[in-house]
Design a protein around this motif. Sequence first.
Motif, short mmCIF file in Angstrom:
data_model
loop_
_atom_site.label_atom_id
_atom_site.label_comp_id
_atom_site.label_asym_id
_atom_site.label_seq_id
_atom_site.Cartn_x
_atom_site.Cartn_y
_atom_site.Cartn_z
N MET A 1 46.26 81.85 61.14
CA MET A 1 45.88 80.55 60.59
C MET A 1 45.02 79.80 61.61
N LYS A 2 43.89 79.26 61.17
CA LYS A 2 42.99 78.56 62.05
C LYS A 2 43.62 77.26 62.54
N LEU A 3 43.15 76.81 63.73
CA LEU A 3 43.74 75.65 64.39
C LEU A 3 43.74 74.41 63.50
N LYS A 4 42.59 74.05 62.94
CA LYS A 4 42.51 72.83 62.15
C LYS A 4 43.45 72.86 60.95
N LYS A 5 43.52 74.03 60.32
CA LYS A 5 44.39 74.16 59.16
C LYS A 5 45.85 74.02 59.56
N PHE A 6 46.21 74.61 60.70
CA PHE A 6 47.60 74.55 61.14
C PHE A 6 47.98 73.13 61.55
N VAL A 7 47.08 72.45 62.26
CA VAL A 7 47.34 71.07 62.67
C VAL A 7 47.48 70.16 61.44
N LYS A 8 46.66 70.42 60.43
CA LYS A 8 46.75 69.64 59.20
C LYS A 8 48.10 69.86 58.53
N GLU A 9 48.55 71.11 58.52
CA GLU A 9 49.86 71.42 57.94
C GLU A 9 50.97 70.74 58.74
N ALA A 10 50.83 70.74 60.06
CA ALA A 10 51.83 70.09 60.91
C ALA A 10 51.90 68.59 60.60
N ALA A 11 50.74 67.97 60.43
CA ALA A 11 50.69 66.54 60.12
C ALA A 11 51.36 66.24 58.79
N GLU A 12 51.16 67.12 57.82
CA GLU A 12 51.76 66.94 56.50
C GLU A 12 53.28 67.07 56.55
N ILE A 13 53.78 67.92 57.45
CA ILE A 13 55.23 68.09 57.60
C ILE A 13 55.84 66.87 58.28
N ALA A 14 55.20 66.36 59.32
CA ALA A 14 55.78 65.29 60.13
C ALA A 14 55.61 63.90 59.53
N GLU A 15 54.51 63.66 58.84
CA GLU A 15 54.14 62.32 58.40
C GLU A 15 55.21 61.59 57.58
N PRO A 16 55.89 62.25 56.64
CA PRO A 16 56.87 61.52 55.83
C PRO A 16 58.04 60.94 56.62
N TYR A 17 58.25 61.43 57.81
CA TYR A 17 59.40 61.00 58.60
C TYR A 17 59.04 60.03 59.72
N ARG A 18 57.74 59.73 59.85
CA ARG A 18 57.28 58.81 60.89
C ARG A 18 57.50 57.37 60.46
N VAL A 19 58.06 56.58 61.38
CA VAL A 19 58.26 55.15 61.12
C VAL A 19 57.55 54.37 62.21
N THR A 20 56.56 53.56 61.82
CA THR A 20 55.81 52.77 62.78
C THR A 20 56.02 51.26 62.58
N LYS A 21 56.59 50.90 61.45
CA LYS A 21 56.93 49.51 61.17
C LYS A 21 58.36 49.46 60.68
N GLY A 22 59.21 48.80 61.44
CA GLY A 22 60.63 48.86 61.14
C GLY A 22 61.15 47.85 60.15
N ALA A 23 60.34 46.85 59.83
CA ALA A 23 60.82 45.74 59.01
C ALA A 23 61.46 46.19 57.71
N ASP A 24 60.86 47.15 57.04
CA ASP A 24 61.36 47.59 55.74
C ASP A 24 62.17 48.89 55.82
N PHE A 25 62.47 49.34 57.04
CA PHE A 25 63.18 50.61 57.19
C PHE A 25 64.63 50.50 56.75
N ARG A 26 65.07 51.48 55.96
CA ARG A 26 66.47 51.59 55.56
C ARG A 26 66.89 53.05 55.70
N LEU A 27 67.93 53.29 56.44
CA LEU A 27 68.37 54.66 56.70
C LEU A 27 68.76 55.39 55.43
N LYS A 28 69.28 54.65 54.45
CA LYS A 28 69.72 55.26 53.19
C LYS A 28 68.56 55.88 52.41
#
Length: 300
Positions: A1-28
């Motif tokens: 798998m080429k680098l750009k494609k793999f990095v894009k896949e990595a970003a897609e895996i990690a992004e849903p779990y990233r929290v950069t603004k906590g105001a609306d965060f709910r663990l539930k």
Amino acid sequence: MKLKKFVKEAAEIAEPYRVTKGADFRLKDYDPADTGGLKDKDKALKTLQRGVELLSHFQEKLYAQDRWSLLLIFQAMDAAGKDGAIKHVMSGINPQGCSVTAFKAPSVEELDHEFLWRAHKAIPERGKIGLFNRSYYEEVLVVRVHKDLLNTQHLPKELIGKDIWEKRYEDINNCEKYLTRNGVVILKFFLHLSKGEQKKRFLERLEMPEKNWKFSMADVKERGCWKDYQKAYEEMIQNTATKHAPWYVIPADNKWFTRLAVAAAAIEALHSLDLQFPEVDEDKKKELAKVREALLHNKE
């Protein structure tokens, strides 16, 4: 798998779990059993292995460039898989280029300093990756759940008010801002484990002699504070999730996905730095040419 494609896949895996603004965060809102839509465990393990190899490549450039450092912070309830995530994700990294610091109960010397002191000593130097197995965040987690621990910290009584946790969040945010302004890339991982899965893993440890050493009655007692810890984790993320030092709330009921998601976040962060091997100047090139000539004319 080429680098750009793999990095894009990595970003897609990690992004849903990233929290950069906590105001609306709910663990539930985060499911500990989530696998990001991935169901093929064997395929995920192969992707993880490719990710480990890529991390090794990035780490070599990070070390050679000597400009940035990477700090990975792991927080979680017992048996969430912090040790396993660190072991598997960093398995391909040159040991000379990384360090792991486990923060246990503070020593007498550490208690005589401010709460960030012992962690600051372990911040990775430029070109290296540092991993914190627990961290200064214990000061707004275990110390908050067990408030009697504040009495062991030798703080003046007038400084222990109702707003002490807000002040500690502020201190942590300021410290992390300072570090990022000095080239330390910070990724913080909360391995989100369900209470049922923790019980299952505790029972498995009891059945495995080689795992017995990792278990104590104190672990069971902490389960009794589960709700208090969940509230403390939620408020911690709400108050310290920032764009420059994001939290990743990683589902931890499936170890294979936990490790993949952690690796994916690290890959995305390192790739964003546009790391390059240093280019040598003309004088260095001439020196290397002389070295080559000397070696070629050496008959031995």
